[in-house]
Structures are given as C-alpha cells and as structure tokens.
Design a protein around this motif. Structure first.
Motif, PDB file in Angstrom:
ATOM      1  N   SER A   1      -4.307  -3.349  -8.065  1.00  0.00           N
ATOM      2  CA  SER A   1      -4.863  -3.309  -6.442  1.00  0.00           C
ATOM      3  C   SER A   1      -4.209  -1.818  -6.207  1.00  0.00           C
ATOM      4  N   LEU A   2      -3.337  -1.253  -6.774  1.00  0.00           N
ATOM      5  CA  LEU A   2      -2.843   0.008  -6.523  1.00  0.00           C
ATOM      6  C   LEU A   2      -3.446   1.186  -7.374  1.00  0.00           C
ATOM      7  N   HIS A   3      -3.828   0.728  -8.452  1.00  0.00           N
ATOM      8  CA  HIS A   3      -4.308   1.958  -9.514  1.00  0.00           C
ATOM      9  C   HIS A   3      -5.535   1.185 -10.163  1.00  0.00           C
TER      10      HIS A   3
ATOM     11  N   VAL B   1      -4.346  -5.647   0.545  1.00  0.00           N
ATOM     12  CA  VAL B   1      -4.153  -4.816  -0.386  1.00  0.00           C
ATOM     13  C   VAL B   1      -4.506  -3.621   0.408  1.00  0.00           C
ATOM     14  N   LYS B   2      -5.417  -3.360   1.308  1.00  0.00           N
ATOM     15  CA  LYS B   2      -5.521  -2.098   2.093  1.00  0.00           C
ATOM     16  C   LYS B   2      -4.235  -1.586   3.012  1.00  0.00           C
TER      17      LYS B   2
ATOM     18  N   HIS C   1      -1.551  -0.276   0.297  1.00  0.00           N
ATOM     19  CA  HIS C   1      -1.821   1.274   0.068  1.00  0.00           C
ATOM     20  C   HIS C   1      -1.469   1.981   1.228  1.00  0.00           C
TER      21      HIS C   1
ATOM     22  N   ASN D   1       2.148   2.331   1.451  1.00  0.00           N
ATOM     23  CA  ASN D   1       2.968   2.599   0.121  1.00  0.00           C
ATOM     24  C   ASN D   1       3.667   1.452  -0.435  1.00  0.00           C
TER      25      ASN D   1
ATOM     26  N   ARG E   1       4.046  -1.395  -3.213  1.00  0.00           N
ATOM     27  CA  ARG E   1       3.806  -1.397  -4.474  1.00  0.00           C
ATOM     28  C   ARG E   1       2.653  -2.522  -4.965  1.00  0.00           C
ATOM     29  N   CYS E   2       2.782  -3.584  -4.185  1.00  0.00           N
ATOM     30  CA  CYS E   2       2.092  -4.670  -4.305  1.00  0.00           C
ATOM     31  C   CYS E   2       1.808  -5.421  -2.994  1.00  0.00           C
ATOM     32  N   ARG E   3       0.768  -6.102  -2.671  1.00  0.00           N
ATOM     33  CA  ARG E   3       0.470  -6.947  -1.349  1.00  0.00           C
ATOM     34  C   ARG E   3       1.218  -7.911  -1.241  1.00  0.00           C
TER      35      ARG E   3
END
Length: 245
Positions: A17-19, A45-46, A49, A52, A54-56
C-alpha cells in the motif's frame, strides 16, 4: 513455537500500500489484481499516504483510542507486533514520547516484532524478537523505565496457513503469551488491547482477561475491513498485584 508460526504481521498489504512497485502494479494473477483494485479504492490507504503513516492499520488504533480512551501523555506503552511501525507512530504522538507538548508528561514507546522495523523517532524497537519467548519478556522488562508499562497493545498475527481453525489457535496462543507478559510488566490499573480472529477459542481469551481486568470490551473499528474476522479485545483497569511489588 517455531519462528514460522510466530512471525508477526509486517503485512505485505501494508508494504504494498505504501510502495507499489512497477512489478507489483503489473501483477499477473487474478488474486493480485483484485487486491490492487481493493487497495486503490480503500480510503484508509489513501489517507495513510497523505498523513505519512506506514500502514492503514494506524487508523484502527486511532479510532479505538478515540472511542475507548486508552492512551494518555506520559504512558509507557509496549507495541507488540510493531512492524512496519504504524501503531508506533500513533503511540509516539499520543503519549508525547518526543516531548512536543512541553506542558504534558513525556511517555515511552517500545515496539517489538520478529521482523525488522525501520527506526522511528520517539520509539525504541526490539526487532527479531519472538514475543512468545520468555527471554523476550525479560528484554522488554529491562528496557522499560522502572520495568513497568501502562498499556500493552497488539496487532500481531501469525502467518496465515489458509486453515482457519489452525490460524485462530495460533493467534490465541500468541495472545496468551502476551497475557503472561502483562502479569510481569503491566501496572495495576493498566490497559491491554489485542487483536484476535474470532473463533471457537475466543472465549478462552475473554475469560483470561476477565480474571485480570475489571472491564472487558470487544471492539471492531471501522478501519477493520468488514470481511475480516479480526476483532480487538480491550481489558482496562488491570488487577495486577505482582507488578506493584
């Protein structure tokens, strides 16, 4: 418990989700395409991002803390299954471990995981440590200021085997180990929050929590996907007498 069983959840979902690499975006399997489509539609998820995280999963803890009042500035907290560090990000802010609020007490965040965790300002990490191992419990106690914690939180889970009952039993065993940890380090009056996949042995964890805590609640945050069997059990007002000695 073998390392393959106790591997904590640095979920591939969180990392992707981040990368999302070009290779992943060109996923060939139907399951991967469905997963990617779900990620693109997921508002958490959006927002992760944008903020900042690291995860939802950060939003699960934020929501539960808002509703249940678990965290306060000055708290010493153990984050179990901390990788990739999203819950620790929330904890650093909530307990003021960086001292950003000069009028509030300064807290302490200790994250533990079997996997590597990238450094995070305001948190101390114990990577490559098995939380079901009593030796890890001793390391935790040694790192905690005064050897005690105000709160234990856990979002950890075993690697999914695809066998629902087996995965459920493994997670129950991990939660039982964390209850052993709470007996040795959690202050009287402290709180305990753990993820569990609802199933036949969930009542065993509930019974153990009732023995140790004055208040027990079952929580399902909105950020937890509806199709997921995960729930969170929250124990408040710990009766621990051993940690007080």
């Amino acid at each position: 418990m073998a390392a393959a069983v106790t591997r904590l959840c640095w979920a591939p979902q969180c990392l992707r989700s981040l990368h999302m690499s070009v290779g992943v975006q060109k996923a060939k399997t139907g399951a991967e395409q469905l997963w990617l489509a779900r990620q693109r539609r997921d508002p958490y998820v959006k927002t992760a991002h944008a903020q900042n995280y690291r995860c939802r999963s950060a939003f699960k803890l934020l929501e539960m803390d808002k509703e249940q009042k678990i965290l306060q500035p000055g708290h010493h907290v153990i984050d179990c299954g901390a990788a990739p560090g999203a819950w620790s990000q929330v904890l650093v802010d909530k307990v003021n471990s960086l001292g950003k609020d000069p009028a509030a007490r300064v807290g302490f965040v200790l994250g533990v995981d079997l996997l590597h965790i990238n450094p995070l300002e305001g948190a101390v990490f114990l990577p490559k440590c098995d939380l079901t191992d009593p030796a890890t419990h001793r390391k935790i106690s040694a790192l905690l200021p005064s050897g005690q914690a105000d709160v234990i939180v856990s979002d950890m889970a075993p690697n999914a085997s695809g066998i629902k009952d087996l995965d459920h039993q493994r997670l129950v065993s991990m939660c039982l180990s964390l209850l052993d940890l709470s007996d040795s380090v959690l202050r009287p009056g402290g709180s305990f929050l753990c993820k569990i996949w609802d199933g036949g042995e969930s009542d065993l964890i509930r019974d153990k929590l009732r023995q140790r805590f004055q208040l027990l609640r079952t929580v399902k945050p909105k950020a937890s996907r509806m199709e997921s069997a995960e729930i969170y059990l929250l124990g408040k007002s710990h009766r621990n007498k051993r940690a007080a000695n």
